[in-house]
Design a protein around this motif. Structure first.
Motif, PDB file in Angstrom:
ATOM      1  N   GLY A  88      11.462   2.223  -2.707  1.00 13.38           N
ATOM      2  CA  GLY A  88      10.421   2.688  -1.809  1.00 13.38           C
ATOM      3  C   GLY A  88      10.592   2.227  -0.374  1.00 13.38           C
ATOM      4  O   GLY A  88       9.626   2.147   0.381  1.00 13.38           O
ATOM      5  N   GLU A 314       8.593  14.269  -9.056  1.00 11.33           N
ATOM      6  CA  GLU A 314       9.101  14.484  -7.703  1.00 11.33           C
ATOM      7  C   GLU A 314       8.822  15.916  -7.243  1.00 11.33           C
ATOM      8  O   GLU A 314       8.455  16.155  -6.083  1.00 11.33           O
ATOM      9  CB  GLU A 314      10.595  14.173  -7.638  1.00 11.33           C
ATOM     10  CG  GLU A 314      10.896  12.686  -7.725  1.00 11.33           C
ATOM     11  CD  GLU A 314      12.385  12.376  -7.784  1.00 11.33           C
ATOM     12  OE1 GLU A 314      13.175  13.332  -7.980  1.00 11.33           O
ATOM     13  OE2 GLU A 314      12.745  11.194  -7.654  1.00 11.33           O
ATOM     14  N   SER A 466      -0.534   5.115  -8.875  1.00 10.59           N
ATOM     15  CA  SER A 466      -0.428   4.704  -7.473  1.00 10.59           C
ATOM     16  C   SER A 466       0.870   3.938  -7.278  1.00 10.59           C
ATOM     17  O   SER A 466       1.432   3.373  -8.224  1.00 10.59           O
ATOM     18  CB  SER A 466      -1.608   3.806  -7.102  1.00 10.59           C
ATOM     19  OG  SER A 466      -1.493   2.550  -7.767  1.00 10.59           O
ATOM     20  N   GLN A 467       1.338   3.888  -6.031  1.00  6.09           N
ATOM     21  CA  GLN A 467       2.575   3.172  -5.742  1.00  6.09           C
ATOM     22  C   GLN A 467       2.432   1.691  -6.060  1.00  6.09           C
ATOM     23  O   GLN A 467       3.389   1.033  -6.493  1.00  6.09           O
ATOM     24  CB  GLN A 467       2.973   3.360  -4.283  1.00  6.09           C
ATOM     25  CG  GLN A 467       4.417   2.991  -3.978  1.00  6.09           C
ATOM     26  CD  GLN A 467       5.418   3.809  -4.779  1.00  6.09           C
ATOM     27  OE1 GLN A 467       5.349   5.023  -4.833  1.00  6.09           O
ATOM     28  NE2 GLN A 467       6.353   3.123  -5.429  1.00  6.09           N
ATOM     29  N   LYS A 470       2.939   1.351  -9.793  1.00  8.06           N
ATOM     30  CA  LYS A 470       4.359   1.615 -10.098  1.00  8.06           C
ATOM     31  C   LYS A 470       5.204   0.390  -9.749  1.00  8.06           C
ATOM     32  O   LYS A 470       6.065  -0.023 -10.537  1.00  8.06           O
ATOM     33  CB  LYS A 470       4.858   2.819  -9.301  1.00  8.06           C
ATOM     34  CG  LYS A 470       4.398   4.162  -9.801  1.00  8.06           C
ATOM     35  CD  LYS A 470       5.016   5.253  -8.915  1.00  8.06           C
ATOM     36  CE  LYS A 470       4.526   6.625  -9.270  1.00  8.06           C
ATOM     37  NZ  LYS A 470       5.065   7.657  -8.359  1.00  8.06           N
ATOM     38  N   ASN A 471       4.977  -0.160  -8.572  1.00  9.82           N
ATOM     39  CA  ASN A 471       5.767  -1.307  -8.127  1.00  9.82           C
ATOM     40  C   ASN A 471       5.562  -2.514  -9.032  1.00  9.82           C
ATOM     41  O   ASN A 471       6.519  -3.222  -9.373  1.00  9.82           O
ATOM     42  CB  ASN A 471       5.405  -1.680  -6.688  1.00  9.82           C
ATOM     43  CG  ASN A 471       5.923  -0.674  -5.680  1.00  9.82           C
ATOM     44  OD1 ASN A 471       6.805   0.125  -5.990  1.00  9.82           O
ATOM     45  ND2 ASN A 471       5.369  -0.687  -4.488  1.00  9.82           N
ATOM     46  N   LYS A 494      -2.580   7.927  -2.165  1.00 15.32           N
ATOM     47  CA  LYS A 494      -1.953   6.697  -1.708  1.00 15.32           C
ATOM     48  C   LYS A 494      -1.016   6.171  -2.778  1.00 15.32           C
ATOM     49  O   LYS A 494      -1.293   6.291  -3.958  1.00 15.32           O
ATOM     50  CB  LYS A 494      -3.008   5.640  -1.367  1.00 15.32           C
ATOM     51  CG  LYS A 494      -3.789   5.955  -0.098  1.00 15.32           C
ATOM     52  CD  LYS A 494      -4.613   4.778   0.349  1.00 15.32           C
ATOM     53  CE  LYS A 494      -5.804   4.549  -0.560  1.00 15.32           C
ATOM     54  NZ  LYS A 494      -6.694   3.492  -0.017  1.00 15.32           N
TER      55      LYS A 494
END
Length: 494
Positions: A88, A314, A466-467, A470-471, A494
């Motif tokens: 990211g 994606e 959300s990112q 995921k992270n 977001k």
């Protein structure tokens, strides 16, 4: 317990030995095009169970005194802020991360090369930044007629226009943040400049995939195609290798297509070519380090399904294409896999249908599946995470791991001070709250101690997470897939 099918120690020994031999073949100077991820090759670790994500860097450390690192980045990628999907971060930031990581491991980083430089403002600014940090920077330029006009390319009007990269070691590793950065062109440009200076040097290519001595349709090679579906890479038998040695070898279309041009370039620089096939150029022993093919095949099939869901997401988010999805669908058929081969998918969808809200499922190391639902306090990822830790720690399902005295201030901070509208705790917030509670609660402490057991577990979400979530799951080593839909119909997520 996770099964392994790849001998990592054998790989480290035999791979470094082969590279040393190739250096000697060319008289003591080798430009090694290094493909794939050096520090964190999680694709390789997923499809070759037993392969450690840092295996390549550990292998290079065995050549530490001989090796020098040159990082190349496409100036166009800097200009358009191209992002490395798994981390990211933009490619230019990844260059800084790579420099720090190499230096942190005691490897010498000689310089950075801006390839295809055509006056891009962002690339110029990045060069200024690097030089202010004490990093040497060189520029390589677009060459009209590349790669077909060999006479012009291998001349002072072609490679001759590029800056000569000053190097001091016998092994020069050319690496990059991602594909399309210009690694091969950088190597060939250096060969031209070295030859003009009377310095004998050679070129070799290190790519883990496709694995040249596995069958063309082996799941490991199919998984590589799935991973590069957006690049439209296609595995194929190397016709040059078959003609030269009467031996089948797997390569991919770009190397096979470019080989006649490379051969002509080698001949123009040296007077003759050192290679008879694109496979000859490679230095890769991964195939010979597989000791349990059944385990490896299954792991690669799992990866194909993961890549399929990644491509679907994606496409949904506008960063992917129909073509990539269609290609991986075909690869799934060739590998003989379906979505039902990933048990967490069905479990998550069933939980969503039961609750009427987004849900998640995770498969523990023993095959047990735990789920998580959406509630007023927790999102499905956070709920799943807590349920998994309870199961792993043999903690009662009804046990309260986090005190309201800890949770409520976090929610208050999010809503009244940080401008969030959703009071539900993300996974990182849950782990912080759980860690605080662990200081005084033995069950919370026991749950925290189970985090290490989540590595390599499979998980599926019925919505795109959300990112932040995921992270967090990525850092825990959880292998995530998501349905290609958002939780809300909003345009901005977001």
């Amino acid at each position: 317990m996770k099964q392994i099918g790849f001998d990592n120690e054998k790989y480290l020994k035999t791979q470094s030995k082969l590279i040393r031999e190739r250096i000697e073949t060319f008289g003591g100077k080798l430009y090694l095009e290094f493909g794939g991820k050096l520090f964190d090759d999680y694709h390789a670790s997923r499809v070759l169970p037993g392969f450690e994500p840092d295996s390549k860097i550990r292998m290079l450390l065995q050549l530490k005194d001989q090796a020098e690192i040159v990082i190349v980045i496409n100036s166009g990628d800097i200009e358009k802020n191209k992002v490395r999907g798994d981390l990211g971060i933009t490619y230019d930031l990844d260059v800084l991360r790579l420099i720090d990581a190499f230096r942190g491991n005691g490897l010498y980083v000689g310089s950075v090369v801006l390839t295809r430089y055509a006056g891009q403002a962002a690339a110029g600014a990045f060069q200024t930044k690097l030089e202010s940090l004490g990093v040497r920077v060189y520029r390589h330029y677009p060459i009209e007629g590349y790669p077909s006009d060999i006479q012009k390319i291998v001349s002072d009007e072609g490679y001759g226009k590029n800056d000569y990269i000053e190097t001091s070691r016998s092994l020069v590793v050319i690496t990059a943040p991602g594909p399309g950065s210009g690694k091969m062109a950088t190597c060939l440009s250096q060969l031209y400049h070295e030859h003009k200076r009377g310095i004998k040097a050679g070129y070799a290519k290190f790519e883990t995939f496709p694995v040249w001595n596995l069958p063309l349709k082996h799941p490991v090679n199919l998984a590589y195609e799935a991973a590069t579906a957006d690049l439209n890479d296609v595995n194929m038998l190397d016709p040059f290798h078959l003609e030269a040695y009467q031996e089948t070898a797997v390569n991919y279309n770009r190397d096979v297509e470019i080989f006649p041009v490379l051969n002509a370039m080698f001949t123009r620089i040296y007077g003759s070519s050192p290679y008879k096939s694109p496979t000859d150029m490679g230095v890769n022993v991964a195939g010979s380090c597989i000791f349990d093919d059944a385990v490896v095949q299954q792991a690669a099939k799992d990866e194909i399904i993961r890549r399929y869901y990644e491509a679907l997401c994606e496409k949904r988010m506008g960063t992917g294409s129909d073509e990539a999805v269609y290609k991986i669908e075909l690869l799934k058929q060739q590998a003989g896999v379906t979505d039902t081969d990933r048990p967490v998918i069905g479990a998550a969808l069933a939980k969503e249908e039961q609750t009427g809200a987004p849900a998640m499922a995770l498969e523990l190391p023993d095959g047990t599946i735990v789920t998580g639902k959406t509630s007023s306090l927790l999102g499905p990822a956070s709920a799943m995470l807590l349920n998994a830790l309870k199961k792993l720690g043999n903690i009662d399902d009804e046990a309260l791991l986090m005190s309201p005295e800890v949770i409520e201030p976090i929610q208050n901070l999010k809503i009244h001070h940080l401008g969030n509208h959703n009071p539900r705790l993300h996974t990182d917030e849950v782990l912080i709250a759980l860690s605080i509670c662990a200081a005084s609660d033995s069950q919370a402490k026991k749950a925290i101690e189970q985090l290490q057991n989540l590595r390599d577990c499979e998980a599926h979400s019925t919505v795109i997470l959300s990112q932040v979530d995921k992270n967090t799951l990525r850092k825990l080593g959880i292998r995530l897939t998501c349905e290609a839909k958002h939780q809300t119909k909003k345009l901005y997520h977001k």
